[in-house]
Design a protein around this motif. Structure first.
Motif, PDB file in Angstrom:
ATOM      1  N   ASN A   1       7.712   8.641  15.548  1.00 26.89           N
ATOM      2  CA  ASN A   1       7.255   8.932  16.915  1.00 26.89           C
ATOM      3  C   ASN A   1       6.096   8.045  17.355  1.00 26.89           C
ATOM      4  OD1 ASN A   1       9.170  10.972  16.880  1.00 26.89           O
ATOM      5  ND2 ASN A   1       7.692  12.560  16.360  1.00 26.89           N
ATOM      6  N   GLY A   2       5.243   7.667  16.423  1.00 30.18           N
ATOM      7  CA  GLY A   2       4.079   6.842  16.750  1.00 30.18           C
ATOM      8  C   GLY A   2       4.372   5.354  16.794  1.00 30.18           C
ATOM      9  N   GLY A   3       5.575   4.970  16.418  1.00 33.41           N
ATOM     10  CA  GLY A   3       5.964   3.566  16.465  1.00 33.41           C
ATOM     11  C   GLY A   3       5.550   2.739  15.263  1.00 33.41           C
TER      12      GLY A   3
ATOM     13  N   ASN B   1       9.863  12.908   6.570  1.00 32.38           N
ATOM     14  CA  ASN B   1      10.933  13.892   6.407  1.00 32.38           C
ATOM     15  C   ASN B   1      11.204  14.547   7.757  1.00 32.38           C
ATOM     16  OD1 ASN B   1       9.151  16.376   6.602  1.00 32.38           O
ATOM     17  ND2 ASN B   1       8.256  15.403   4.784  1.00 32.38           N
ATOM     18  N   VAL B   2      12.131  15.470   7.798  1.00 32.66           N
ATOM     19  CA  VAL B   2      12.529  16.068   9.076  1.00 32.66           C
ATOM     20  C   VAL B   2      11.374  16.783   9.779  1.00 32.66           C
ATOM     21  CG1 VAL B   2      14.970  16.280   8.495  1.00 32.66           C
ATOM     22  CG2 VAL B   2      13.426  18.149   7.956  1.00 32.66           C
ATOM     23  N   PHE B   3      10.357  17.184   9.051  1.00 32.68           N
ATOM     24  CA  PHE B   3       9.202  17.847   9.667  1.00 32.68           C
ATOM     25  C   PHE B   3       8.029  16.904   9.890  1.00 32.68           C
ATOM     26  CE2 PHE B   3      11.458  21.637   8.473  1.00 32.68           C
ATOM     27  CZ  PHE B   3      11.167  22.501   9.506  1.00 32.68           C
TER      28      PHE B   3
ATOM     29  N   LEU C   1      17.976   8.613   5.809  1.00 25.94           N
ATOM     30  CA  LEU C   1      18.915   7.515   5.586  1.00 25.94           C
ATOM     31  C   LEU C   1      19.445   6.927   6.898  1.00 25.94           C
ATOM     32  CD1 LEU C   1      20.996   8.808   2.527  1.00 25.94           C
ATOM     33  CD2 LEU C   1      19.218   7.032   2.548  1.00 25.94           C
ATOM     34  N   ASN C   2      19.383   7.693   7.956  1.00 27.79           N
ATOM     35  CA  ASN C   2      19.871   7.229   9.257  1.00 27.79           C
ATOM     36  C   ASN C   2      18.782   6.577  10.111  1.00 27.79           C
ATOM     37  OD1 ASN C   2      22.790   7.750   9.532  1.00 27.79           O
ATOM     38  ND2 ASN C   2      22.161   9.815   8.961  1.00 27.79           N
ATOM     39  N   ILE C   3      17.607   6.391   9.559  1.00 31.85           N
ATOM     40  CA  ILE C   3      16.544   5.675  10.273  1.00 31.85           C
ATOM     41  C   ILE C   3      16.624   4.224   9.838  1.00 31.85           C
ATOM     42  CG2 ILE C   3      14.057   5.460  10.641  1.00 31.85           C
ATOM     43  CD1 ILE C   3      13.865   8.499  10.069  1.00 31.85           C
TER      44      ILE C   3
ATOM     45  N   PHE D   1       0.825  -1.200   0.000  1.00 35.10           N
ATOM     46  CA  PHE D   1       0.000   0.000   0.000  1.00 35.10           C
ATOM     47  C   PHE D   1       0.865   1.257   0.000  1.00 35.10           C
ATOM     48  CE2 PHE D   1      -2.329  -3.349   2.134  1.00 35.10           C
ATOM     49  CZ  PHE D   1      -3.598  -3.250   1.606  1.00 35.10           C
ATOM     50  N   SER D   2       0.317   2.325  -0.537  1.00 38.04           N
ATOM     51  CA  SER D   2       0.876   3.658  -0.408  1.00 38.04           C
ATOM     52  C   SER D   2      -0.076   4.414   0.509  1.00 38.04           C
ATOM     53  CB  SER D   2       0.948   4.322  -1.779  1.00 38.04           C
ATOM     54  OG  SER D   2       1.451   5.629  -1.671  1.00 38.04           O
ATOM     55  N   THR D   3       0.449   4.941   1.599  1.00 38.57           N
ATOM     56  CA  THR D   3      -0.405   5.589   2.598  1.00 38.57           C
ATOM     57  C   THR D   3       0.081   6.996   2.916  1.00 38.57           C
ATOM     58  OG1 THR D   3       0.858   4.774   4.481  1.00 38.57           O
ATOM     59  CG2 THR D   3      -0.910   3.359   3.664  1.00 38.57           C
ATOM     60  N   TYR D   4      -0.716   7.685   3.737  1.00 42.54           N
ATOM     61  CA  TYR D   4      -0.396   9.064   4.094  1.00 42.54           C
ATOM     62  C   TYR D   4      -0.296   9.302   5.595  1.00 42.54           C
ATOM     63  CZ  TYR D   4      -1.277  10.118  -0.769  1.00 42.54           C
ATOM     64  OH  TYR D   4      -1.201  10.137  -2.133  1.00 42.54           O
ATOM     65  N   THR D   5      -1.041   8.564   6.398  1.00 45.08           N
ATOM     66  CA  THR D   5      -1.131   8.887   7.818  1.00 45.08           C
ATOM     67  C   THR D   5      -0.820   7.689   8.712  1.00 45.08           C
ATOM     68  OG1 THR D   5      -3.468   8.290   8.025  1.00 45.08           O
ATOM     69  CG2 THR D   5      -2.975  10.557   7.304  1.00 45.08           C
ATOM     70  N   PRO D   6      -0.419   7.964   9.947  1.00 44.65           N
ATOM     71  CA  PRO D   6      -0.196   6.878  10.908  1.00 44.65           C
ATOM     72  C   PRO D   6      -1.443   6.027  11.139  1.00 44.65           C
ATOM     73  CG  PRO D   6       0.815   8.888  11.706  1.00 44.65           C
ATOM     74  CD  PRO D   6       0.001   9.264  10.482  1.00 44.65           C
ATOM     75  N   SER D   7      -2.616   6.646  11.158  1.00 39.57           N
ATOM     76  CA  SER D   7      -3.832   5.860  11.392  1.00 39.57           C
ATOM     77  C   SER D   7      -4.085   4.882  10.245  1.00 39.57           C
ATOM     78  CB  SER D   7      -5.044   6.766  11.619  1.00 39.57           C
ATOM     79  OG  SER D   7      -5.294   7.561  10.484  1.00 39.57           O
ATOM     80  N   GLN D   8      -3.746   5.268   9.016  1.00 36.15           N
ATOM     81  CA  GLN D   8      -3.877   4.348   7.891  1.00 36.15           C
ATOM     82  C   GLN D   8      -2.918   3.167   8.043  1.00 36.15           C
ATOM     83  OE1 GLN D   8      -3.125   6.987   4.594  1.00 36.15           O
ATOM     84  NE2 GLN D   8      -5.306   7.496   4.348  1.00 36.15           N
TER      85      GLN D   8
END
Length: 174
Positions: free
Chosen positions: A79-81, A71-73, A144-146, A46-53
């Motif tokens: 953060n949501g795991g 991205n950095v922003f 790249l560092n994640i 899937f291609s998604t947009y949000t953590p809830s998806q």
């Protein structure tokens, strides 16, 4: 496959997550699973947009591949795991929007929706300058560092940008 002159493709993604609400979705997903079983497609996802998806998909489907913005922003998936949860299920993670559609490389074009974040962008540019990296190096190396991320997709406007991105990706900074 004929038009691509290929016997199979590496991955096939359902792009519009709202298609799940369509009463034909189960048929579509079953067909993708059949393609995978036949070896026509190596990975489905899937291609998604949000953590809830992402949470919904993790709870309801078995899939191999996902494409998400990060991205950095926009660090919601870190953060949501969700990135870790995806990795725990052995889902291959592809990242897009690394440069926030080019905005993180050219703040002179700031306008519309993003203009309300001008102060945050100014602080970010100062932080990047203090790091000694370019805007491109900083934004790219952030993702790249994640360690959960398998692949990063970027868009380019010209050959020069492509060369800069390749060079920055080869010189990972911590």
């Amino acid at each position: 496959l004929k038009k691509l002159n290929r016997a199979k493709v590496e991955g096939l993604l359902i792009h519009n997550i709202s298609d799940i609400e369509d009463n034909q979705f189960n048929t579509l997903f079953c067909k993708l699973c059949q393609f995978k079983e036949k070896g026509i497609v190596e990975k489905i996802g899937f291609s998604t947009y949000t953590p809830s998806q992402v949470d919904f998909l993790l709870s309801n489907f078995d899939f191999d591949l996902i494409q998400v913005p990060l991205n950095v922003f926009d660090t919601r998936l870190v953060n949501g795991g969700q990135l870790q949860a995806l990795k725990n299920k052995s889902v291959e993670i592809h990242i897009r929007s690394v440069f926030l559609q080019g905005l993180l490389l050219d703040f002179d074009a700031l306008g519309g929706y993003f203009s309300s974040w001008k102060n945050e962008f100014d602080d970010y540019q100062e932080m990047v300058e203090d790091s000694g990296l370019t805007l491109l190096e900083y934004a790219l190396n952030y993702v790249l560092n994640i360690e959960e991320i398998d692949k990063v997709f970027v868009g380019v406007n010209n050959k020069k940008q492509l060369i800069e991105i390749v060079e920055a990706s080869q010189n990972k900074f911590d």
